[in-house]
Each structure stands twice: as structure tokens, then as C-alpha cells.
Write a protein that holds these residues in place. Structure first.
Motif, PDB file in Angstrom:
ATOM      1  N   LYS A 472      12.343   3.825   4.855  1.00  0.00           N
ATOM      2  CA  LYS A 472      11.648   3.337   6.047  1.00  0.00           C
ATOM      3  C   LYS A 472      10.182   3.076   5.732  1.00  0.00           C
ATOM      4  O   LYS A 472       9.560   3.771   4.937  1.00  0.00           O
ATOM      5  N   TRP A 473       9.630   2.044   6.422  1.00  0.00           N
ATOM      6  CA  TRP A 473       8.225   1.719   6.188  1.00  0.00           C
ATOM      7  C   TRP A 473       7.306   2.854   6.615  1.00  0.00           C
ATOM      8  O   TRP A 473       6.244   3.062   6.025  1.00  0.00           O
ATOM      9  N   SER A 474       7.687   3.595   7.652  1.00  0.00           N
ATOM     10  CA  SER A 474       6.855   4.719   8.079  1.00  0.00           C
ATOM     11  C   SER A 474       6.731   5.757   6.961  1.00  0.00           C
ATOM     12  O   SER A 474       5.662   6.352   6.768  1.00  0.00           O
ATOM     13  N   ASP A 475       7.794   5.958   6.212  1.00  0.00           N
ATOM     14  CA  ASP A 475       7.747   6.898   5.084  1.00  0.00           C
ATOM     15  C   ASP A 475       6.843   6.371   3.972  1.00  0.00           C
ATOM     16  O   ASP A 475       6.122   7.141   3.322  1.00  0.00           O
ATOM     17  N   VAL A 476       6.891   5.050   3.753  1.00  0.00           N
ATOM     18  CA  VAL A 476       6.054   4.453   2.706  1.00  0.00           C
ATOM     19  C   VAL A 476       4.579   4.601   3.059  1.00  0.00           C
ATOM     20  O   VAL A 476       3.749   4.939   2.203  1.00  0.00           O
ATOM     21  N   LYS A 477       4.228   4.366   4.318  1.00  0.00           N
ATOM     22  CA  LYS A 477       2.831   4.484   4.730  1.00  0.00           C
ATOM     23  C   LYS A 477       2.312   5.913   4.563  1.00  0.00           C
ATOM     24  O   LYS A 477       1.211   6.124   4.050  1.00  0.00           O
ATOM     25  N   LEU A 478       3.105   6.868   4.993  1.00  0.00           N
ATOM     26  CA  LEU A 478       2.696   8.267   4.833  1.00  0.00           C
ATOM     27  C   LEU A 478       2.550   8.631   3.360  1.00  0.00           C
ATOM     28  O   LEU A 478       1.615   9.332   2.956  1.00  0.00           O
ATOM     29  N   PHE A 479       3.463   8.136   2.555  1.00  0.00           N
ATOM     30  CA  PHE A 479       3.444   8.407   1.118  1.00  0.00           C
ATOM     31  C   PHE A 479       2.173   7.854   0.480  1.00  0.00           C
ATOM     32  O   PHE A 479       1.488   8.548  -0.285  1.00  0.00           O
ATOM     33  N   LEU A 480       1.825   6.607   0.813  1.00  0.00           N
ATOM     34  CA  LEU A 480       0.648   5.986   0.227  1.00  0.00           C
ATOM     35  C   LEU A 480      -0.633   6.693   0.670  1.00  0.00           C
ATOM     36  O   LEU A 480      -1.526   6.942  -0.142  1.00  0.00           O
ATOM     37  N   CYS A 481      -0.731   7.010   1.943  1.00  0.00           N
ATOM     38  CA  CYS A 481      -1.930   7.697   2.433  1.00  0.00           C
ATOM     39  C   CYS A 481      -2.113   9.034   1.729  1.00  0.00           C
ATOM     40  O   CYS A 481      -3.233   9.415   1.362  1.00  0.00           O
ATOM     41  N   ASP A 482      -1.008   9.731   1.505  1.00  0.00           N
ATOM     42  CA  ASP A 482      -1.089  11.012   0.810  1.00  0.00           C
ATOM     43  C   ASP A 482      -1.586  10.828  -0.619  1.00  0.00           C
ATOM     44  O   ASP A 482      -2.472  11.555  -1.082  1.00  0.00           O
ATOM     45  N   ARG A 483      -1.030   9.837  -1.323  1.00  0.00           N
ATOM     46  CA  ARG A 483      -1.434   9.612  -2.707  1.00  0.00           C
ATOM     47  C   ARG A 483      -2.876   9.109  -2.797  1.00  0.00           C
ATOM     48  O   ARG A 483      -3.614   9.477  -3.717  1.00  0.00           O
ATOM     49  N   PHE A 484      -3.275   8.257  -1.867  1.00  0.00           N
ATOM     50  CA  PHE A 484      -4.643   7.741  -1.886  1.00  0.00           C
ATOM     51  C   PHE A 484      -5.645   8.870  -1.671  1.00  0.00           C
ATOM     52  O   PHE A 484      -6.652   8.968  -2.365  1.00  0.00           O
ATOM     53  N   THR A 485      -5.342   9.746  -0.716  1.00  0.00           N
ATOM     54  CA  THR A 485      -6.222  10.887  -0.457  1.00  0.00           C
ATOM     55  C   THR A 485      -6.327  11.777  -1.683  1.00  0.00           C
ATOM     56  O   THR A 485      -7.407  12.259  -2.062  1.00  0.00           O
ATOM     57  N   ARG A 486      -5.180  11.986  -2.317  1.00  0.00           N
ATOM     58  CA  ARG A 486      -5.161  12.845  -3.519  1.00  0.00           C
ATOM     59  C   ARG A 486      -5.966  12.210  -4.660  1.00  0.00           C
ATOM     60  O   ARG A 486      -6.713  12.892  -5.353  1.00  0.00           O
ATOM     61  N   ALA A 487      -5.814  10.883  -4.800  1.00  0.00           N
ATOM     62  CA  ALA A 487      -6.535  10.200  -5.872  1.00  0.00           C
ATOM     63  C   ALA A 487      -8.044  10.231  -5.631  1.00  0.00           C
ATOM     64  O   ALA A 487      -8.851  10.414  -6.561  1.00  0.00           O
ATOM     65  N   CYS A 488      -8.452  10.037  -4.379  1.00  0.00           N
ATOM     66  CA  CYS A 488      -9.881  10.077  -4.059  1.00  0.00           C
ATOM     67  C   CYS A 488     -10.466  11.459  -4.311  1.00  0.00           C
ATOM     68  O   CYS A 488     -11.601  11.602  -4.774  1.00  0.00           O
TER      69      CYS A 488
END
Length: 492
Positions: A472-488
Motif C-alpha cells: 500500500k502507498w500509505s506503507d511506502v510513505k511511512l517507510f520513506l519518512c522513517d528512513r529519511f529521518t534516520r538518514a538526517c
């Protein structure tokens, strides 16, 4: 974190200035026009250096038919049709045919202009309608000196033309100059092809009305892709009906409803354009056989395999499974050739054992879907791999999340790391080289991840096609936000 977003803001501003084209006051009219061009959409652009082309000796009949039509028309002297619609489902090779035809026309001096839409492109100009007419006009000016002067005059006389709707731009930048040179006593004899590929991939341009107080009005619903695609079709149709318009227009797209309704309306007994269906009008089996035989010859030489490999019945099975879809054959070859530890012989045996989930004749993509599933399931963690594939596609082409596009495009490998000691990108995507273009470790800061064909994303977005692999796209969005926060967090 703040520095990352500051850099991203600079990137957006720089790209806005390039895309919207704010030329200097000293720029001449043609320089102003050039600032409005979607350079990557032209057939021979650097962005299309790896674009698909027809394999030698394949698709000869369809290319000959289209080329003959460009030169001689359809034989109707009274009301010749100046538009031809080339269609077919995903994977039938429309873009390859258009690319090869463009090169042939250019070589023979009968190419007027090209525009290749691409929904996957990082360039906004290739995804939207805004730069279509200006890109066509720029090429017409380049190929035809007489038109160049008149187009330059038109821009001088209409300084705000680049802010006008497509119909007005076509009238001023193309039809007006053509009408002017038609009155010249020594007017040149113009002819050639305008080739537009992937129009079904054009995304809607959104406009925001404001109220008297300056706030955005909510009365107007957002435009749809169909609306902008229809607008382009209407602009091209009107141009083709002008008696001074000398060019023939080829439009390639999937058979989506907006195109079916436009080119074959129920209330019109005499369609204004010809239709060519690559899936129905041409049997691609012979061409796919030639392609596979040539590629297997190459694989035999590369891996030192015997001349008896593969057996003739294996090629026959692959051709049957392809169901006229070149994308299936190309994906098979890449799967056999892209960095697997198993030998091509073992991989081919695995492919031949793949069975489609359903046994019907209504869906020519069944075998392609089965092949995609088979390859994706070879990843050590298919769900996580698919999340990354959808994440990369979404950020690089749609930019619908408040995360800098430049950051994702150039730091995808960093986002794919769970820790500094591992290479999650290679771990997850290493078996997917036949589907995903993965940059080498030394190029991962400058080269973006990409996909060989949009059909892969179509497959993953359709739960009816990809079944248990659907995310689901909702899962993809949550996944990306989590990884982006972690990378920052690792950069602060």
C-alpha cells in the motif's frame, strides 16, 4: 537537518528558474524560446542515451509502413489524414519503434520535431504539457531556416506567449509562421514528421486560483491527466486541419480511454486519423524470435556455452510466453545476463518453469507478471525490496512528499543503509539487476537508480496483477519518512 533543507530549497529554486525560463533582458527571441524547451524530451537528447531502439532487422514492416505514410500519405487526395495513432499495450515496443523511426527520419532529412513524454523522468518538462509546443517550435526553427525567422518575429511580437495556453502557443509559434511563409513567392516546400511518444504518460498541470484576499480557492477541482492529454490532442488536431500545416503527426500511446474516445468517437462514422495497433495489426513473433536468437548468440560467446544452447523449443516457448510483448523478451535476456551467480543455463531453466497464475487469453501480460514475480521473489527480502523500488520511483518522479528530490536522487544508497557497515542496496537489489538500473558504488553520489521499463511500476501498483507482493502507498510513505529521518539524524 536545516542545512539539508536549505540545499534542497536552493535546488528547487534553481530548477524552477531553468524550467520556467527567465532569460536575461538581452536574450534574443530564439534564446528566449530555447529557455522554454524540454531538452530531455527530444529524441536524441542525452537523457535518452539508453532509450530502447528496435533491434536490427526487427520491426521492419511497421517502420516501413510508418515511413511510407510520412512520405506519401494514405492516398486520400481530397482530405488526407495528417495524424496517425500508434497504440498497443505496455511492452509492445512503441517507444522503441518511435525512437528508431525518429533516427531514420532525421537521417533522411524528413524529421520535423519529436517529443518523448516519460512519467519516470526527473525532468518536469517531460512529464507535463507545458513545454510541448515550445519544444516543437524550437526544433522547427532549427530544421527550417525560413520558419526560424518567422518564429523569431512571432516571439518578438508576443512577449508573453510563453505564459499562454497551448492552443495560443500553437497558433503563434507554429501556425502563424507557417501561414506567413505560405505567402512567400519562393516559399519552401516543407514536409516531414512530428513524432510524439508516450502521451498517455503526460501528468496534469495544476493551477491554483486565488480569491480577492489572495487565498487559494477551493471551488476548482484539480485537473486530471486525461484533461491535459485531451487538450494536447485537440491542439494537434487543430494544427493538422490547417491547410498550411505540411507535416504529418504520429502520436504513440497506450489505448487508454481518452485516446480511444478521441480517435474513434462513436458519433463520427469517418475518423479523422488513422490507427495502427502494434499488438493487433502486426505479428511480432518473428521479430521477437530474431531478437532472442541474436541475444542468445551473444550470451553463448560471453559465457562459452555450447552451440546447442538453448534448444529450439526453449526459444519457441519464450516467444509464445511473450505474447507479442518485447518487454518480456528483453527482461528475460537481462535476467540471464545481469550479475547472477547461477549460470545462464540454470536461470533459463528456472524461467521456463515459471507458470502464470491464470490461464486465460485475455491478458497478454500474464507471463510478464509471472516473470516479474519470479525475479522479485529472488530478493532475500521481497517486501522490503519492493518498498525501496516504489520509494525511489515515487520520490524521483512525483515528488509528492516534503522530502527534497535532489536528496533522494543523489543519496538513495545512503537511505538504503541500515548501518554504516552494511550495503543494504546490494543486499536487497543485487538479484534485481534485470529490473532496476543500479549504479556502481563509485557512481552512487552522481547516478540515480532507475528502471528499465515503466511496466514494472504498473505491475507493482496493481494489486490484481502483483497479488501478495502488493504494498500500500500509505506503507511506502511511512517507510520513506522513517528512513529519511534516520538518514538526517546521522548527518547532524
Amino acid at each position: 537537518m536545516a542545512r539539508i533543507f536549505d540545499r534542497a530549497q536552493d535546488f528547487r529554486i534553481d530548477n524552477f528558474q531553468v524550467l520556467s525560463g527567465h532569460p536575461s533582458a538581452k536574450a534574443n527571441p530564439l534564446e528566449k524560446l530555447e529557455a522554454q524547451v524540454a531538452v530531455g524530451a527530444i529524441h536524441d537528447s542525452a537523457e535518452r542515451c539508453d532509450a530502447p531502439k528496435c533491434h536490427p532487422d526487427t520491426r521492419v514492416a511497421v517502420q516501413d509502413d510508418l515511413y511510407s505514410w510520412i512520405l506519401d500519405g494514405d492516398g486520400e487526395l481530397d482530405q488526407p489524414k495528417k495524424i496517425k495513432w500508434v497504440t498497443g499495450p505496455a511492452g509492445t515496443g512503441k517507444t522503441a519503434v518511435m525512437g528508431s523511426l525518429s533516427e531514420r527520419c532525421e537521417s533522411d532529412g524528413v524529421l520535423a520535431a519529436t517529443f518523448f513524454f516519460a512519467s519516470w523522468s526527473a525532468s518536469i518538462g517531460r512529464r507535463r504539457k507545458t513545454a510541448l509546443v515550445t519544444t516543437l517550435a524550437h526544433q522547427l526553427a532549427r530544421y527550417h531556416p525560413d520558419l526560424r525567422e518567422e518564429i523569431s518575429k512571432a516571439i518578438d511580437a508576443n512577449s508573453d506567449i510563453f505564459n499562454k495556453r497551448l492552443h495560443t502557443q500553437m497558433e503563434v509559434l507554429v501556425l502563424g509562421p507557417l501561414q506567413e511563409i505560405a505567402h512567400h513567392p519562393d516559399r519552401p516546400s516543407l514536409r516531414g514528421a512530428i513524432i510524439i511518444d508516450g502521451l498517455d504518460e503526460c501528468e496534469a498541470e495544476q493551477y491554483h486560483d486565488t480569491t480577492a484576499t489572495g487565498s487559494k480557492s477551493k471551488s476548482s477541482p484539480p485537473r486530471t491527466d486525461d484533461q491535459d492529454q485531451l487538450e494536447i490532442l485537440q491542439v494537434l488536431q487543430k494544427a493538422s486541419l490547417d491547410p498550411t500545416f505540411p507535416f504529418r503527426i504520429i502520436i504513440a500511446s497506450r489505448p487508454e480511454r481518452v485516446f480511444r474516445d478521441f480517435f474513434d468517437p462513436e458519433d463520427s462514422p469517418t475518423p479523422f486519423a488513422q490507427k495502427l495497433d502494434l499488438h493487433e495489426d502486426y505479428n511480432a513473433d518473428t521479430d521477437i524470435t530474431l531478437f532472442l536468437e541474436a541475444q542468445f548468440n551473444r550470451l553463448r560467446r560471453r559465457y562459452g556455452l555450447p552451440s546447442s544452447w538453448p534448444p529450439p523449443e526453449a526459444i519457441q516457448t519464450l516467444v509464445k510466453n511473450a505474447s507479442g510483448q518485447f518487454i518480456y523478451a528483453a527482461t528475460v535476456v537481462r535476467f540471464l545476463d545481469k550479475g547472477h551467480r547461477e549460470s545462464p543455463k540454470a536461470l533459463l531453466e528456472a524461467i521456463l518453469e515459471v507458470k502464470a497464475a491464470r490461464k486465460t487469453t485475455s491478458n497478454p501480460l500474464e507471463q510478464l507478471d509471472a516473470l516479474y514475480s519470479h525475479i522479485l521473489e529472488s530478493s532475500p527480502d521481497p517486501p522490503l525490496s519492493i518498498r525501496w523500488i516504489l520509494t525511489i520511483d515515487w520520490c524521483a518522479t512525483r515528488a509528492m512528499l516534503p522530502i527534497p528530490l535532489q536528496f533522494v536522487a543523489s543519496n538513495a544508497n545512503m537511505l538504503l543503509q541500515t548501518d554504516s557497515e552494511s550495503n543494504e542496496a546490494e543486499y536487497l537489489l543485487g538479484n534485481l539487476h534485470s529490473l532496476v538500473q543500479i549504479p556502481s558504488p563509485s557512481d552512487q553520489r552522481t547516478t540515480r537508480y532507475d528502471f528499465y521499463h515503466k511496466s514494472l511500476i504498473d505491475f507493482l501498483e496493481d494489486d490484481g496483477r502483483c497479488g501478495k507482493l502488493y504494498i500500500k502507498w500509505s506503507d511506502v510513505k511511512l517507510f520513506l519518512c522513517d528512513r529519511f529521518t534516520r538518514a538526517c539524524a546521522t548527518r547532524i
